[in-house]
Write an enzyme that holds these catalytic residues in place. Structure first.
Site, PDB file in Angstrom:
ATOM      1  N   SER A   8      -2.524   0.229  -9.955  1.00 10.82           N
ATOM      2  CA  SER A   8      -2.722  -0.944  -9.087  1.00 10.82           C
ATOM      3  C   SER A   8      -3.560  -0.529  -7.886  1.00 10.82           C
ATOM      4  CB  SER A   8      -1.369  -1.457  -8.603  1.00 10.82           C
ATOM      5  OG  SER A   8      -1.547  -2.211  -7.421  1.00 10.82           O
ATOM      6  N   HIS A  31      -5.153  -2.618 -12.574  1.00  7.89           N
ATOM      7  CA  HIS A  31      -4.215  -3.709 -12.283  1.00  7.89           C
ATOM      8  C   HIS A  31      -4.587  -4.336 -10.938  1.00  7.89           C
ATOM      9  CE1 HIS A  31      -0.096  -5.505 -12.494  1.00  7.89           C
ATOM     10  NE2 HIS A  31      -0.057  -5.323 -11.177  1.00  7.89           N
ATOM     11  N   ASP A  33      -3.711  -7.042  -8.117  1.00  5.53           N
ATOM     12  CA  ASP A  33      -2.595  -7.847  -7.611  1.00  5.53           C
ATOM     13  C   ASP A  33      -3.125  -8.992  -6.755  1.00  5.53           C
ATOM     14  OD1 ASP A  33      -0.144  -6.564  -8.552  1.00  5.53           O
ATOM     15  OD2 ASP A  33      -0.852  -4.832  -7.412  1.00  5.53           O
ATOM     16  N   MET A  35      -2.355 -12.169  -4.567  1.00  7.87           N
ATOM     17  CA  MET A  35      -1.234 -12.739  -3.802  1.00  7.87           C
ATOM     18  C   MET A  35      -1.748 -13.851  -2.897  1.00  7.87           C
ATOM     19  SD  MET A  35       0.763  -9.307  -2.670  1.00  7.87           S
ATOM     20  CE  MET A  35       1.057  -7.952  -3.805  1.00  7.87           C
ATOM     21  N   HIS A  64      -2.633  -9.550 -12.091  1.00  8.32           N
ATOM     22  CA  HIS A  64      -1.225  -9.925 -11.889  1.00  8.32           C
ATOM     23  C   HIS A  64      -1.205 -11.006 -10.814  1.00  8.32           C
ATOM     24  CE1 HIS A  64       3.010  -8.529 -10.339  1.00  8.32           C
ATOM     25  NE2 HIS A  64       3.035  -9.739 -10.848  1.00  8.32           N
ATOM     26  N   MET A  66       0.399 -13.289  -8.435  1.00 12.32           N
ATOM     27  CA  MET A  66       1.613 -13.632  -7.681  1.00 12.32           C
ATOM     28  C   MET A  66       1.263 -14.825  -6.807  1.00 12.32           C
ATOM     29  SD  MET A  66       2.721  -9.721  -6.946  1.00 12.32           S
ATOM     30  CE  MET A  66       1.066  -9.157  -7.331  1.00 12.32           C
ATOM     31  N   MET A 135       9.214  -6.976 -13.373  1.00  9.41           N
ATOM     32  CA  MET A 135       9.038  -6.391 -12.039  1.00  9.41           C
ATOM     33  C   MET A 135      10.222  -5.469 -11.738  1.00  9.41           C
ATOM     34  SD  MET A 135       6.176  -7.420 -10.846  1.00  9.41           S
ATOM     35  CE  MET A 135       6.384  -6.627  -9.238  1.00  9.41           C
ATOM     36  N   GLY A 140       5.250  -8.369  -3.961  1.00 11.20           N
ATOM     37  CA  GLY A 140       4.678  -8.659  -2.646  1.00 11.20           C
ATOM     38  C   GLY A 140       4.049  -7.462  -1.955  1.00 11.20           C
ATOM     39  N   PHE A 141       4.609  -6.286  -2.194  1.00  8.60           N
ATOM     40  CA  PHE A 141       4.119  -5.115  -1.466  1.00  8.60           C
ATOM     41  C   PHE A 141       4.162  -3.873  -2.349  1.00  8.60           C
ATOM     42  CE2 PHE A 141       5.914  -8.137   1.463  1.00  8.60           C
ATOM     43  CZ  PHE A 141       4.892  -8.287   2.393  1.00  8.60           C
ATOM     44  N   GLY A 143       4.503   0.382  -2.610  1.00 11.63           N
ATOM     45  CA  GLY A 143       5.270   1.427  -1.939  1.00 11.63           C
ATOM     46  C   GLY A 143       6.751   1.151  -1.776  1.00 11.63           C
ATOM     47  N   ASP A 173       6.384  -2.742 -13.323  1.00  6.86           N
ATOM     48  CA  ASP A 173       5.539  -2.730 -12.126  1.00  6.86           C
ATOM     49  C   ASP A 173       6.419  -2.656 -10.886  1.00  6.86           C
ATOM     50  OD1 ASP A 173       3.642  -3.131 -10.157  1.00  6.86           O
ATOM     51  OD2 ASP A 173       3.118  -5.179 -10.767  1.00  6.86           O
ATOM     52  N   GLY A 174       6.222  -1.588 -10.104  1.00  8.49           N
ATOM     53  CA  GLY A 174       6.942  -1.451  -8.842  1.00  8.49           C
ATOM     54  C   GLY A 174       7.725  -0.152  -8.776  1.00  8.49           C
ATOM     55  N   GLY A 175       7.299   0.728  -7.886  1.00  7.06           N
ATOM     56  CA  GLY A 175       8.041   1.972  -7.686  1.00  7.06           C
ATOM     57  C   GLY A 175       7.919   2.950  -8.843  1.00  7.06           C
ATOM     58  N   GLY A 195       0.932   2.064  -8.290  1.00  5.64           N
ATOM     59  CA  GLY A 195       0.024   1.847  -7.173  1.00  5.64           C
ATOM     60  C   GLY A 195       0.003   3.034  -6.241  1.00  5.64           C
TER      61      GLY A 195
HETATM   62  C1  DX5 Z   1       3.873  -5.388  -6.081  1.00  8.19           C
HETATM   63  C2  DX5 Z   1       2.688  -5.283  -6.985  1.00  8.19           C
HETATM   64  C3  DX5 Z   1       2.541  -3.948  -7.580  1.00  8.19           C
HETATM   65  C4  DX5 Z   1       2.331  -2.854  -6.571  1.00  8.19           C
HETATM   66  C5  DX5 Z   1       2.880  -1.603  -7.106  1.00  8.19           C
HETATM   67  O1  DX5 Z   1       4.164  -6.698  -5.813  1.00  8.19           O
HETATM   68  O2  DX5 Z   1       2.781  -6.209  -8.061  1.00  8.19           O
HETATM   69  O3  DX5 Z   1       1.541  -3.916  -8.586  1.00  8.19           O
HETATM   70  O4  DX5 Z   1       0.994  -2.643  -6.238  1.00  8.19           O
HETATM   71  O5  DX5 Z   1       2.817  -0.632  -6.127  1.00  8.19           O
HETATM   72  P1  DX5 Z   1       3.764   0.634  -6.170  1.00  8.19           P
HETATM   73  O6  DX5 Z   1       3.444   1.376  -7.455  1.00  8.19           O
HETATM   74  O7  DX5 Z   1       3.419   1.385  -4.962  1.00  8.19           O
HETATM   75  O8  DX5 Z   1       5.188   0.133  -6.182  1.00  8.19           O
HETATM   76 ZN    ZN Z   2       1.417  -5.899  -9.775  1.00  9.64          ZN
END
Ligand code: DX5
Ligand code: ZN
Length: 219
Positions: A8, A31, A33, A35, A64, A66, A135, A140-141, A143, A173-175, A195
Site C-alpha cells: 500500500s 494497493h 487506498d 479515502m 481499495h 474506502m 480488514m 482509515g490509517f 501503521g 489489509d492492516g498491520g 503499507g
Molecule cells: C488502511 C488501509 C491500508 C493501510 C495499511 O485503512 O486500507 O491499506 O495502508 O497500512 P499498514 O500496512 O501500515 O497497516
Molecule cells: Zn487498503
C-alpha cells in the site's frame, strides 16, 4: 495463484509517488487506498491521481475504495486503469450489481469487510467476487496494530470458499508485517497488503520478498 504481496502506498511519500512505486518492482500489485473523509476519517486521492500513477508503473493497480457510494464512483477507477477494484460492503447499495458491472468492464471485482462485519451473510456472493478483503484494522490509517480478533473470520472465509469451490482470492489489509503475516497465511489468506512494513523498510523491494517468503513458509 499462490501468495501475492500488494504494498500500500498510503505510507509512501505522496509528493513522489511515481518514484515510490518504482521502488517495488517485485510487488504483484500496487494497493491504492482511496479515502473520502466520509466513509473513513481520512482523505487521500481520486481517479485523476490514480491515472497518473498508472503511467509510472507496470505493476497492476489494486484500488481499495474506502468511500461512500461506491456504486456511483467505482467505475471511474476502472477507467483510470485499475485492474482490481475493491468496494466496502458496508457502503455499497447493490453489491451484486456493482461486482457484475466491474467484471463486465474487465476489472477484477472485490468486496471488503470491516473487522466487525461478519462474513456468513455474504456466503452466496462469493461466486460473484474475484477477491474478498478482510480488514485486519479499522480502515482509515496506516501503521495501526494488527487485530488478532479477525483471524477466526479469515478461517471461516477460507472454509466458505472451499465449500463453494470458488477461486476467490482472500486478501488481508492492516498491520501486516513479518510479525503477523504467517498467522494470516495459516488462517487461509493468500493476498497480503502491507503499507508501513514495506515503505518504512530501508529496501522496500527486499521487504516484499521477505514477506512473500514468510507467507510461503506456511504450508
Ligand atoms: C488502511 C488501509 C491500508 C493501510 C495499511 O485503512 O486500507 O491499506 O495502508 O497500512 P499498514 O500496512 O501500515 O497497516
Ligand atoms: Zn487498503
Amino acid at each position: 495463484m499462490g501468495i501475492q504481496i500488494t504494498p500500500s502506498i498510503l505510507n509512501a511519500d505522496f509528493a513522489a509517488l511515481g518514484d515510490e512505486v518504482a521502488r517495488i518492482p517485485n510487488a504483484d500489485w500496487v494497493h491504492v487506498d482511496v479515502m473520502d473523509n466520509h466513509f473513513v476519517p481520512n482523505l487521500t486521492f481520486g481517479p485523476t491521481m490514480v491515472e497518473a500513477l498508472r503511467a509510472r508503473t507496470d505493476v497492476p493497480l489494486d484500488a481499495h475504495l474506502m468511500i461512500d457510494d461506491p456504486d456511483r464512483e467505482a467505475m471511474a477507477y476502472v477507467e483510470a486503469g485499475c485492474s482490481s477494484v475493491t468496494f466496502h460492503v458496508e457502503a455499497a447499495a447493490a453489491p451484486v450489481r456493482l461486482a457484475r458491472e466491474l467484471r463486465s468492464h474487465g476489472a477484477r471485482a472485490s468486496m471488503a469487510l470491516k473487522p466487525a462485519t461478519p462474513v456468513e451473510p455474504y456466503e452466496d456472493l462469493l461466486p460473484e467476487l474475484d477477491m474478498l478483503l478482510l480488514m485486519t484494522v479499522e480502515p482509515g490509517f496506516g501503521g495501526q496494530k494488527f487485530l488478532d480478533l479477525v483471524l477466526p473470520k479469515i478461517k471461516q472465509a477460507r472454509a466458505l470458499m472451499d465449500k463453494h469451490g470458488v477461486e476467490t482470492w482472500l486478501q488481508v489489509d492492516g498491520g501486516i508485517s513479518l510479525d503477523t503475516i504467517e498467522r494470516c497465511a495459516e488462517a487461509g489468506a493468500d493476498v497480503f497488503v502491507a503499507g508501513s512494513a514495506v515503505f518504512s523498510a530501508d529496501d522496500p523491494d527486499a521487504m516484499v520478498g521477505a514477506l512473500r517468503r514468510a507467507a510461503e513458509s506456511v504450508g
